[in-house]
Design a protein around this motif. Structure first.
Motif, PDB file in Angstrom:
ATOM      1  N   VAL A   1      14.518  18.359  39.405  1.00  0.00           N
ATOM      2  CA  VAL A   1      13.746  17.292  40.061  1.00  0.00           C
ATOM      3  C   VAL A   1      13.678  17.566  41.563  1.00  0.00           C
ATOM      4  CG1 VAL A   1      14.298  15.513  38.357  1.00  0.00           C
ATOM      5  CG2 VAL A   1      15.825  15.867  40.319  1.00  0.00           C
ATOM      6  N   GLY A   2      12.776  16.851  42.224  1.00  0.00           N
ATOM      7  CA  GLY A   2      12.760  16.813  43.687  1.00  0.00           C
ATOM      8  C   GLY A   2      11.955  17.890  44.379  1.00  0.00           C
ATOM      9  N   TYR A   3      11.392  18.851  43.617  1.00  0.00           N
ATOM     10  CA  TYR A   3      10.681  19.982  44.235  1.00  0.00           C
ATOM     11  C   TYR A   3       9.280  19.550  44.677  1.00  0.00           C
ATOM     12  CZ  TYR A   3       8.864  24.785  44.644  1.00  0.00           C
ATOM     13  OH  TYR A   3       8.305  25.961  45.088  1.00  0.00           O
ATOM     14  N   LEU A   4       8.910  19.908  45.902  1.00  0.00           N
ATOM     15  CA  LEU A   4       7.593  19.522  46.427  1.00  0.00           C
ATOM     16  C   LEU A   4       6.462  20.406  45.914  1.00  0.00           C
ATOM     17  CD1 LEU A   4       9.410  17.808  48.261  1.00  0.00           C
ATOM     18  CD2 LEU A   4       8.003  18.487  50.203  1.00  0.00           C
ATOM     19  N   GLY A   5       6.819  21.481  45.204  1.00  0.00           N
ATOM     20  CA  GLY A   5       5.796  22.343  44.607  1.00  0.00           C
ATOM     21  C   GLY A   5       5.510  23.575  45.440  1.00  0.00           C
ATOM     22  N   PRO A   6       4.849  24.559  44.809  1.00  0.00           N
ATOM     23  CA  PRO A   6       4.669  25.862  45.458  1.00  0.00           C
ATOM     24  C   PRO A   6       3.673  25.873  46.606  1.00  0.00           C
ATOM     25  CG  PRO A   6       3.556  25.812  43.342  1.00  0.00           C
ATOM     26  CD  PRO A   6       4.329  24.529  43.443  1.00  0.00           C
ATOM     27  N   GLU A   7       2.953  24.762  46.832  1.00  0.00           N
ATOM     28  CA  GLU A   7       1.997  24.748  47.952  1.00  0.00           C
ATOM     29  C   GLU A   7       2.710  24.722  49.302  1.00  0.00           C
ATOM     30  OE1 GLU A   7       1.923  22.368  45.544  1.00  0.00           O
ATOM     31  OE2 GLU A   7       0.296  23.198  44.306  1.00  0.00           O
ATOM     32  N   PHE A   8       3.946  24.277  49.320  1.00  0.00           N
ATOM     33  CA  PHE A   8       4.675  24.197  50.592  1.00  0.00           C
ATOM     34  C   PHE A   8       5.332  25.544  50.881  1.00  0.00           C
ATOM     35  CE2 PHE A   8       3.881  19.884  49.688  1.00  0.00           C
ATOM     36  CZ  PHE A   8       3.886  19.227  50.912  1.00  0.00           C
ATOM     37  N   ARG A   9       4.801  26.244  51.881  1.00  0.00           N
ATOM     38  CA  ARG A   9       5.248  27.597  52.192  1.00  0.00           C
ATOM     39  C   ARG A   9       5.875  27.663  53.584  1.00  0.00           C
ATOM     40  NH1 ARG A   9       6.989  29.679  48.991  1.00  0.00           N
ATOM     41  NH2 ARG A   9       6.823  31.711  49.968  1.00  0.00           N
TER      42      ARG A   9
END
Ligand code: OAA
Ligand code: MG
Length: 232
Positions: A35-43
């Motif tokens: 849980v808690g992951y903002l996703g791969p768009e955040f680089r």
């Protein structure tokens, strides 16, 4: 939207936040139950940074960084500034001047739902930044927003005082109440992976180590020779 600046939100222990940062995004995310992951768009703006800190949030209007200026004053050592816009935008709201002010206040990094600029300078000064875009597009300082209210980035709600963990794999949030469990579960995972790493370096296979070999028939996986495979 109410234009508030909350001056004294409770925050997680900054030492605990640093420890979680050391464990890394993937470990803490897995340890808490994926849980808690903002996703791969955040680089990351530059590779190699690894931080954990307590969130100070800024809610801005697109193309307007007024509330980042307001938020800087609320930041304390050990914090991570988290910037959201109230509708989607990739404008470069943040750069090396803001980073200079934040570094002076002991802030560990910034996470932006919009864009970042001055990437070369950020890398040179070693100020960590994660964002959904790199963009030179400049901004105005014209519209009121909020500081230290809950914001949503990458589908995750971030409350002020939560722990933000970020590295080359991306960004995740640990709700303040979950920090003790995150510390224990992450350390257990580190220990377990150390044992697996040693076993794999020694030649053991995951099929055996994780008891998967016996389950392959249940998955309907069959082994066939090449000749049989082409003949069928
Ligand atoms: O000033 C701005 O609008 C953002 C920026 O480039 C900086 O912080 O250096
Ligand atoms: Mg600049």
């Amino acid at each position: 939207m109410r234009n508030v600046v909350v001056t004294d939100p409770p925050r997680a222990d900054v030492g605990d936040a640093e420890t979680l940062g050391g464990f890394g995004t993937a470990t803490v995310h897995e340890a808490l139950g994926r849980v808690g992951y903002l996703g791969p768009e955040f680089r990351p703006a530059w590779a190699g940074a690894r931080i954990g800190g307590t969130a100070v949030t800024a809610l801005c209007w697109p193309g307007d960084n007024l509330m980042i200026h307001v938020a800087v004053e609320q930041c304390r050592p050990g914090d991570v500034l988290v910037v959201a816009t109230n509708s989607p935008s990739t404008d470069g709201l943040f750069g090396e001047l803001f980073a200079t002010a934040l570094a002076r206040r002991g802030v560990r990094g910034v996470v932006l739902g919009c864009g970042v600029r001055d990437v070369a300078e950020l890398r040179e000064m070693g100020f960590p930044a994660w964002s959904r875009a790199v963009s030179a597009q400049g901004s105005v300082k014209a519209t009121a927003g909020a500081v230290n209210v809950p914001v949503v980035l990458g589908g995750q709600t971030i409350h002020p005082g939560d722990v933000v963990v970020a590295d080359d794999d991306g960004v995740m949030v640990v709700p303040r109440a979950d920090v003790p469990r995150a510390l224990t579960a992450s350390q257990a995972r580190i220990d377990k992976e150390a044992a697996s790493r040693a076993a794999f370096a020694d030649g053991e296979l995951g099929l055996d180590r994780y008891g998967l070999r016996d389950k392959l028939p249940e998955f309907g996986i069959e082994y066939v020779s090449y000749d049989k495979w082409v003949a069928e």
